[in-house]
Design a protein around this motif. Structure first.
Motif: not given
Length: 275
Positions: A116-144
Motif C-alpha cells: 500500500p502507498v501509505d506503507q511505502i511512504i511511511g517506511t521511506a522516512v527511515w531510509i536516511l537514518p538506516v543508511f547512516v547507521m549501516q554506513s557506520v557499521f560498514a566501516i569495520g568491513e570495508e576498511f579491511g
C-alpha cells in the motif's frame, strides 16, 4: 597516525600477509559469534553483537598493518576523501537502480505486488537514518576488505582479488546462519551466493576512486536503500529469477566501472596504491 619512513618495514610475503589477514578476521568473527551460535544470550543482544562482528576485518587489518607497517595508515587503508563523494554517488546510484529494476520486473510480471502507498511512504522516512547507521557499521568491513586488503594485494589484479576476497567474505559471513535461523538448504546457498557479486562492485569503486569511502557508503546503501526498494516497496517473496537478475546487473556494473574509460564523468580516477 603517520609512520616515520625510518620506522617502515618491508611489507613481507604477500601470500602470507593475506592468509594471516583472512585467518584473523574469520577467527575473530567466529569467536565473537559464539554467544549467538550457541544461544547463550537473548536474541535482543544480537543487534549489539553483530556490529562488533563487523569490526573484525578492520581489527585484523590493523594488526597486520602494525606488524608490517609498509606505509601510513591513510595510504594503506585509502582513507583520503578526494573524489570519494562522486564515486560514492555512482555506487549508491547503481545500488538503487539495480534494486529498482528488480522490483519493476517482479511487479510487471506479477511475481510481486506493490505494498500500500501509505506503507511505502511511511517506511521511506527511515531510509536516511538506516543508511547512516549501516554506513557506520560498514566501516569495520570495508576498511579491511576494500581498504587494507585492496592495497596490500593490488598486484593480484582486479578480478583475482575480487573473486578470492568475495569467497572469503562469504566464509566470514557464516555466523549469520545463527541469526537468520532454519532455512532450506537451497535458500541458504542462494543467500550466500548473493553476496559474491557485491565484492567486485565494491572493489571496483575502491579501485577506480583510490578511496575506501565509496565502498563504505555503497555498502551502507546495500543494507538500507536496496532493502527498502526490494522489501518495503513490494510485497516481496523469495524468487530465484529476481535474485539472478540482481546478480547479473551487479556484475555488469562492476565490469562497466572497470572497463577502460568507464564512468568518464568522474575525473582523476586512480588505481589503488600498492604497498
Amino acid at each position: 597516525m603517520k609512520v616515520s619512513p625510518t620506522r617502515s618495514r618491508p611489507a613481507g610475503p604477500l601470500g602470507a600477509d593475506v592468509a594471516w589477514f583472512f585467518t584473523i578476521a574469520i577467527l575473530l568473527c567466529f569467536a565473537i559469534s559464539v554467544p549467538m551460535v550457541f544461544r547463550l544470550v537473548p536474541t535482543d543482544l544480537y543487534n549489539v553483537i553483530t556490529p562488533i562482528m563487523q569490526m573484525t576485518p578492520l581489527l585484523a587489518a590493523i594488526i597486520m598493518w602494525l606488524i608490517r607497517r609498509p606505509g601510513t595508515f591513510r595510504s594503506t587503508f585509502a582513507t583520503g576523501w578526494r573524489g570519494a563523494f562522486g564515486w560514492a554517488g555512482i555506487g549508491i546510484g547503481l545500488i538503487a537502480a539495480i534494486a529498482a529494476i528488480q522490483t519493476a520486473i517482479a511487479v510487471a510480471t506479477g511475481i510481486w505486488t506493490l505494498n500500500p502507498v501509505d506503507q511505502i511512504i511511511g517506511t521511506a522516512v527511515w531510509i536516511l537514518p538506516v543508511f547512516v547507521m549501516q554506513s557506520v557499521f560498514a566501516i569495520g568491513e570495508e576498511f579491511g576488505w576494500r581498504g587494507w586488503l585492496a592495497t596490500r594485494a593490488a598486484s593480484w589484479g582486479f578480478w583475482p582479488l575480487a573473486v578470492v576476497s568475495g569467497l572469503v567474505w562469504i566464509v566470514w559471513h557464516l555466523p549469520v546462519l545463527a541469526v537468520i535461523g532454519d532455512l532450506p538448504f537451497w535458500d541458504i546457498v542462494i543467500y550466500f551466493a548473493g553476496m559474491l557479486p557485491w565484492a567486485p562492485l565494491l572493489l571496483a569503486l575502491r579501485w577506480r576512486s583510490g578511496s575506501v569511502w565509496p565502498a563504505v557508503l555503497t555498502h551502507g546503501a546495500i543494507n538500507s536503500i536496496r532493502v527498502y526498494l526490494l522489501q518495503s516497496v513490494p510485497n516481496a517473496t523469495d524468487h530465484l529469477l529476481i535474485e539472478v537478475i540482481g546478480w547479473v546487473l551487479t556484475l555488469a556494473a562492476a565490469v562497466w566501472l572497470m572497463r577502460k574509460g568507464g564512468a568518464p564523468f568522474v575525473r582523476d580516477a586512480v588505481r589503488p596504491a600498492q604497498a
